[in-house]
Enzyme design. Sequence first.
Site, mmCIF file in Angstrom:
data_model
loop_
_atom_site.group_PDB
_atom_site.id
_atom_site.type_symbol
_atom_site.label_atom_id
_atom_site.label_comp_id
_atom_site.label_asym_id
_atom_site.label_seq_id
_atom_site.Cartn_x
_atom_site.Cartn_y
_atom_site.Cartn_z
ATOM 1 N N ARG A 225 0.784 -1.173 -0.023
ATOM 2 C CA ARG A 225 -0.081 0.028 -0.014
ATOM 3 C C ARG A 225 0.980 1.108 -0.010
ATOM 4 O O ARG A 225 1.550 1.462 1.038
ATOM 5 C CB ARG A 225 -0.979 0.098 1.222
ATOM 6 C CG ARG A 225 -1.749 1.272 1.170
ATOM 7 C CD ARG A 225 -2.931 1.047 2.059
ATOM 8 N NE ARG A 225 -2.536 1.313 3.669
ATOM 9 C CZ ARG A 225 -3.365 1.198 4.615
ATOM 10 N NH1 ARG A 225 -4.899 1.288 4.272
ATOM 11 N NH2 ARG A 225 -2.981 1.227 5.896
ATOM 12 N N ASP B 74 -3.942 2.950 14.243
ATOM 13 C CA ASP B 74 -3.117 3.507 13.149
ATOM 14 C C ASP B 74 -3.672 4.659 12.993
ATOM 15 O O ASP B 74 -4.430 5.631 13.638
ATOM 16 C CB ASP B 74 -3.106 2.685 12.121
ATOM 17 C CG ASP B 74 -4.465 2.778 11.179
ATOM 18 O OD1 ASP B 74 -5.165 3.371 11.822
ATOM 19 O OD2 ASP B 74 -4.551 1.969 10.114
#
Length: 536
Positions: free
Chosen positions: A171, A451
């Site tokens: 990603r 996160d």
Amino acid sequence: MSAAPILHLPLPDGMKITGPIEPGYDRVLTAPALDFIAELHRRFEPRRRELMEARGVRQAAWDSGALPDFLPETKKIREVDWTIAGIPDDLTDRRVEITGPTTRKMIINALNSGAKVFMADCEDSLSPTWANVVEGQINLADYWRGEVDFTEEDTGKSYAVGPNPAVLMVRPRGWHLVERHMTVDKQPVAGALFDFGLYFLHNAQAALAKGSSPYFYLPKMESHLEARLWNEVFLFAEEHLQLRTGTIKSTVLIETLPAVFEMHEVLYELRDHIVGLNCGRWDYIFSYIKTLRTKPDRILPDRGQVVMSKAFLKAYAELLIQTCHRRGAFAMGGMSAFIPNRRDPEVNDKALAAVREDKLREVTYGHDGTWVAHPDLVPIALAVFDEHMPKKNQLSKLREDVAAGQKELLQPHDGTRTEEGLRVNTRVGIQYIEAWLRGNGAVPLYNLMEDAATAEISRTQNWQWLHHGATLEDGRKVTPELIEAIISDEMLQLREKVGADYESGRFSEAITLFRDLVMSGELNAFLTLPAYKLIE
């Protein structure tokens, strides 16, 4: 920051690097790779900037009273029958995927976890220090070279990739982020192009030689036009290495509210290069708050009450499945942020039960796979999907019963707003930012793996409640004074809990940034933009 000596790197004309060049960095910052990034920048940066400006134009319209909706000009794409190009053999079974940053230990543990796919993350779970992004690329390249094994100096423990590793996907950063340590023609290079360019150039051929291909997860897009830009990047990259069209495959995270109204269009733009969409639930909640920020009738309750089985989140998940399966694409479920707590059996049992319930919902809805953040959760998720999805996927489950329109996709959750909700957001948001500033983007807090997405929920929800003067369950209104008192009290408790680590950390900067973001009259688009200025 003063520029480090870079004379030993073969920089193309117009490129400058201000990050220090440590031993080994030249393994990925090679002449061909840097030339490729420079070309990517010159070809695609002007369009990227236009698309970022277009985000602002659309947001201004929503701020002025409009609501996100399906696009009339692309109605034909939504109504006509078509399918994506196809799915590679090693991606036909994705029932459990694990995600994490590109650190060496994480890569090995994730590949060995028993998950079908490992998404190596250059984005939300990686603080983008110069060292993290370059060393992450070295680690990924070493995996394809068969050289990622290592031994920890302090423990003597050895780590090696096993015989049946997960399929690797990467990603890159979203279109909105830049890599400020590298400029071309005096402009910073897009983080997305930096991450993609280095990984693709060094590893595409190696992945193909081992029976796989360059696979990517694409984050944070807000429109099909942003997907079109990625498709143009892929076509150029394939041509650059003389690969057939469609060699690159991607999965797009539908983690912004605007994108849910353009899922058919996103699939269509990337139809030669896409295999599915993913429910990025945490960023999606953040995007819901951000997109509808001026609307007092869209205020959400405590974050813990914003669950996937109700309101706009349920509509979003089910519509994603219906859309994907109609087009022959996978519909991936979202992240379970729970992490095991081996020291507290009662807490651990509750966490595992919550994971099972979440995964049962996903497989019952029709998802083809799901995400976990910790290797210990892979067997839990696998057991649920193995029981309820005996085949490799559920592409045949068309979910023609789903009827999710604009109303359903914008329906806020019912629930309560509490002081404890403000406190949870405050202590999670500040502690996450503090860790991020120290270079850690995946932070275990209160039995959850946090996160950047969950930190974004924390600060935007506090902003939303303050901006609209929301009323708490006990009748009090959210005011600047209440926000300030909670910050002070929570940090006093945290200081007592962590002791010397508080003074040696970066809590002062994290508190200031969190407070400024919450108290600001305007909602900042991303906390990572101002935070990025504070890291090396």
